[in-house]
Scaffold this active site. Structure first.
Site, PDB file in Angstrom:
ATOM      1  N   GLU A 152       5.395   1.709 -15.062  1.00 13.99           N
ATOM      2  CA  GLU A 152       4.917   0.336 -14.897  1.00 13.99           C
ATOM      3  C   GLU A 152       4.191  -0.114 -16.163  1.00 13.99           C
ATOM      4  OE1 GLU A 152       2.506  -0.201 -11.396  1.00 13.99           O
ATOM      5  OE2 GLU A 152       3.982   0.760 -10.084  1.00 13.99           O
ATOM      6  N   GLU A 166       9.057  -7.291 -10.156  1.00  9.40           N
ATOM      7  CA  GLU A 166       8.456  -7.353  -8.817  1.00  9.40           C
ATOM      8  C   GLU A 166       7.607  -8.620  -8.682  1.00  9.40           C
ATOM      9  OE1 GLU A 166       6.578  -3.750  -7.462  1.00  9.40           O
ATOM     10  OE2 GLU A 166       5.657  -4.743  -5.737  1.00  9.40           O
ATOM     11  N   ASP A 172       9.127   8.011 -10.125  1.00  6.39           N
ATOM     12  CA  ASP A 172       8.109   7.028 -10.493  1.00  6.39           C
ATOM     13  C   ASP A 172       6.931   7.774 -11.104  1.00  6.39           C
ATOM     14  OD1 ASP A 172       7.414   4.397 -10.551  1.00  6.39           O
ATOM     15  OD2 ASP A 172       6.907   4.239  -8.425  1.00  6.39           O
ATOM     16  N   LYS A 175      10.639   5.914 -13.993  1.00  9.66           N
ATOM     17  CA  LYS A 175      10.185   4.520 -14.038  1.00  9.66           C
ATOM     18  C   LYS A 175       8.704   4.499 -14.405  1.00  9.66           C
ATOM     19  CE  LYS A 175       9.449   1.929 -10.199  1.00  9.66           C
ATOM     20  NZ  LYS A 175       8.019   1.583 -10.374  1.00  9.66           N
ATOM     21  N   ASP A 197       6.111   5.692  -6.121  1.00  9.28           N
ATOM     22  CA  ASP A 197       4.731   6.063  -5.795  1.00  9.28           C
ATOM     23  C   ASP A 197       4.256   5.312  -4.550  1.00  9.28           C
ATOM     24  OD1 ASP A 197       4.358   3.544  -6.839  1.00  9.28           O
ATOM     25  OD2 ASP A 197       2.907   4.152  -8.384  1.00  9.28           O
ATOM     26  N   SER A 198       5.103   4.409  -4.047  1.00 12.92           N
ATOM     27  CA  SER A 198       4.832   3.782  -2.750  1.00 12.92           C
ATOM     28  C   SER A 198       4.745   4.839  -1.652  1.00 12.92           C
ATOM     29  CB  SER A 198       5.915   2.746  -2.402  1.00 12.92           C
ATOM     30  OG  SER A 198       7.207   3.297  -2.563  1.00 12.92           O
TER      31      SER A 198
END
Ligand code: KIV
Length: 298
Positions: free
Chosen positions: A126, A193, A94, A124, A55-56
């Site tokens: 978070e 991270e 993501d 993925k 999502d970056s």
């Protein structure tokens, strides 16, 4: 692990989830983000084992200040471009902000979109213990899940901003407990991270699944970098990221040379032009002359 990618880029098939798990304590895993087909090809040509459609993308390619505004539809758009080109890496999608936090039903529905609409085969998410029900639902449905702990950018507002995590004994213990909970829930790997290197090393040593670090020191079981940071294409590169090339400068210089050649008439040169057969040219000239004589008479 017979024909799992060895880092040479010569692999014929993507690693399986078991290949990724079995890489722990055998070889380091290499993950890179990519958001489009050329990015996927570059990542694979360089030998990445895993490609993360992160999502970056919100920041690196959409120019936004954080990752939380990217939508499911936008993520699917990028994921489709990556899976269209990827051949040898395992592509991980993501899950964007608020696509899974509300509970297992939303997580399953949106995961299904990644699978059906974008050909993604692993996701993925978070978060720590609070998203164990979602992870269990996805894994139970046969969807491989990668965890993401430490600095979780989607929750940056709750973490006091984009800053390193687990820097106190209490924070390190919480990280470890979250990591063990995600492993128990069925994650096949986990991003760590922005956590102190010794903490990441200790957590990695206590897990059976591989950790993939970013700003988490050298003792994780693999590393991930953001494509634009690695290649020198970012406006801002975090301290923990290393640029292995300065493509931003190379690209600007190329554009400046193009602009100069256009302005000086040096581009396009004869080799960039198409020809017309002389008889066709002559026929057209004759026609133009005839037309202009006719127009002159009017
Ligand atoms: O979105 C992303 O690029 C990520 C990596 C930094 C792990 O989550």
């Amino acid at each position: 692990m017979t024909d799992c990618p060895s880092g040479s880029g010569a692999a014929k098939r993507p690693p399986t989830i078991l290949d990724i798990i079995n890489a722990k304590n055998v070889r380091k895993l290499v993950m890179l983000t990519a958001y489009d087909a050329p990015g996927a090809r570059i990542a694979e040509a360089g030998g990445a084992d895993l490609i993360l459609v992160g999502d970056s993308a919100a920041m690196t390619v959409l120019g936004r200040p954080d990752t939380n505004s990217i939508s499911m539809d936008e993520m699917l758009h990028h994921a489709r471009a990556v899976t269209a080109a990827a051949r040898s890496a395992l592509v991980v999608g993501d899950m964007p902000f608020l696509s899974y936090e509300s509970g297992p039903d939303d997580a399953l529905r949106n995961a299904g979109r990644f699978f059906r609409e974008a050909g993604i085969r692993a996701l993925k998410l978070e978060g720590g213990r609070q998203i164990v029900p979602q992870i269990k639902a996805l894994v139970g449905a046969g969807i491989p899940v990668m965890g993401h702990l430490g600095l979780t950018p989607q929750r940056a507002a709750m973490l006091g901003g984009f800053k390193a995590q687990a820097r106190t004994a209490e924070g390190a213990q919480k990280l470890l407990e979250d990591a063990l909970a995600l492993e128990d829930a069925g994650c096949f790997a986990m991003v760590l991270e922005c956590v102190p290197a010794p903490v990441a090393a200790a957590v990695s040593a206590r897990l059976r699944i591989p950790t993939i670090g970013i700003g988490a020191g050298p003792d994780c079981d693999g590393q991930v970098l953001v494509f634009h940071d690695l290649l020198g294409l970012s406006d801002f590169r975090p301290r923990f990221a290393k640029a292995y090339a300065d493509l931003g400068r190379v690209a600007s210089e190329a554009v400046a040379e193009y602009a100069r050649e256009v302005r000086e008439g040096a581009f396009p040169a004869p080799e960039h032009c198409f020809s017309i057969r002389p008889e066709e040219w002559q026929a057209w000239q004759t026609r133009l002359e005839a037309d202009s004589r006719a127009n002159g008479k009017e």
